[in-house]
Scaffold this motif. Structure first.
Motif, PDB file in Angstrom:
ATOM      1  N   LEU A  75      -1.120  -7.151  -5.771  1.00 12.53           N
ATOM      2  CA  LEU A  75      -0.829  -5.958  -6.568  1.00 12.53           C
ATOM      3  C   LEU A  75      -1.974  -5.621  -7.521  1.00 12.53           C
ATOM      4  O   LEU A  75      -2.376  -4.455  -7.634  1.00 12.53           O
ATOM      5  N   VAL A  78      -5.072  -3.599  -6.429  1.00 11.20           N
ATOM      6  CA  VAL A  78      -4.974  -2.146  -6.249  1.00 11.20           C
ATOM      7  C   VAL A  78      -5.476  -1.460  -7.513  1.00 11.20           C
ATOM      8  O   VAL A  78      -5.083  -1.831  -8.631  1.00 11.20           O
ATOM      9  N   VAL A  81      -3.535  -0.851 -11.053  1.00  5.40           N
ATOM     10  CA  VAL A  81      -2.452  -1.816 -11.255  1.00  5.40           C
ATOM     11  C   VAL A  81      -2.998  -3.011 -12.036  1.00  5.40           C
ATOM     12  O   VAL A  81      -3.790  -3.783 -11.522  1.00  5.40           O
ATOM     13  N   ALA A  86       1.996  -4.938 -12.503  1.00  3.13           N
ATOM     14  CA  ALA A  86       2.351  -5.867 -11.423  1.00  3.13           C
ATOM     15  C   ALA A  86       3.614  -6.659 -11.778  1.00  3.13           C
ATOM     16  O   ALA A  86       4.507  -6.836 -10.938  1.00  3.13           O
ATOM     17  N   VAL A 102       6.475  -2.165   1.322  1.00  2.97           N
ATOM     18  CA  VAL A 102       5.077  -2.017   1.734  1.00  2.97           C
ATOM     19  C   VAL A 102       4.976  -1.868   3.245  1.00  2.97           C
ATOM     20  O   VAL A 102       4.280  -0.991   3.759  1.00  2.97           O
ATOM     21  N   SER A 107       7.309   4.179  -0.576  1.00  2.00           N
ATOM     22  CA  SER A 107       6.755   4.210  -1.933  1.00  2.00           C
ATOM     23  C   SER A 107       7.831   4.491  -2.981  1.00  2.00           C
ATOM     24  O   SER A 107       7.696   4.106  -4.137  1.00  2.00           O
ATOM     25  N   ILE A 124      -0.300   1.950  -3.762  1.00  2.00           N
ATOM     26  CA  ILE A 124       0.041   0.545  -3.525  1.00  2.00           C
ATOM     27  C   ILE A 124       0.430   0.340  -2.062  1.00  2.00           C
ATOM     28  O   ILE A 124      -0.047  -0.585  -1.398  1.00  2.00           O
ATOM     29  N   LEU A 128      -1.941  -1.876   0.505  1.00  2.00           N
ATOM     30  CA  LEU A 128      -1.429  -3.217   0.798  1.00  2.00           C
ATOM     31  C   LEU A 128      -0.791  -3.352   2.168  1.00  2.00           C
ATOM     32  O   LEU A 128      -0.475  -4.457   2.601  1.00  2.00           O
TER      33      LEU A 128
END
Length: 198
Positions: A75, A78, A81, A86, A102, A107, A124, A128
């Motif tokens: 996290l 990114v 973040v 996180a 993810v 989202s 994110i 990820l």
């Protein structure tokens, strides 16, 4: 580098705990989920930790499991973040929910966390999606899957067939959402294979 602490729970607040290790009190930031599972004052606790070093501070962040720490590392990789965001995400979502969000590109689920807007949640998911497979591997080589029914076995079956863990989890989550949580293993695997083929 401090990677793990074992000691007595000496105190805690809304977003931290103090762990007494042989007379030294370590102040450790943590998600509300980790803090709520620590037990009572004086209990022995074990925390996996991440040490964050900046120009003006050294900070320890604690986690109930190594996989939660792995998610934290992903996290904060990114852009936008930081540790606070996180931990907010790890407070709002279980590891399974985060992995499912993810893997399936959801989202909106991630934006439930405090301080995470729609744009950041989408970033994110985008950044990820391909990295999350490594976190999904559990002790038996299976992926962390939704806890209901046969989903974990179905994910494991797809991984054994050569699917990446993130893709397997996404396909199983979609199949389970369509077929229902009480679906048998064979039907769930067949449904997931259809989803993965699209």
């Amino acid at each position: 580098m401090i990677a793990k602490l074992r000691g007595l729970l000496d105190g805690f607040g809304a977003d931290f705990a103090v762990i007494d290790v042989a007379g030294v009190g370590y102040l450790v930031s943590a998600s509300s989920r980790t803090l709520s599972n620590m037990g009572a004052l004086g209990d022995e606790v074990v925390l996996h930790t991440e040490m964050l070093v900046s120009e003006d501070s050294i900070r320890l962040v604690g986690f109930a499991s190594a996989s939660e720490r792995d998610w934290f590392r992903l996290l904060i990789s990114v852009q936008g973040v930081g540790a606070r965001v996180a931990l907010a995400i790890l407070s709002a979502l279980t590891e399974d929910e985060l992995h499912r969000a993810v893997a399936s590109g959801d989202s909106r689920m991630i934006s439930r966390a405090q301080g995470v807007g729609p744009k950041l949640a989408q970033r994110i998911v985008n950044e990820l999606k391909d990295k999350a497979g490594g976190v999904a591997l559990g002790p038996a080589g299976g992926a962390a899957a939704p806890s209901g029914g046969h989903s974990q076995d179905a994910v494991s079956a797809l991984v054994n067939l050569g699917f990446r863990p993130a893709d397997a989890l996404s396909a199983v989550a979609k199949a389970e959402a369509e077929l229902g949580p009480d679906t048998g293993l064979d039907a769930l695997v067949r449904g997931a294979l259809k989803k993965a083929a699209r």
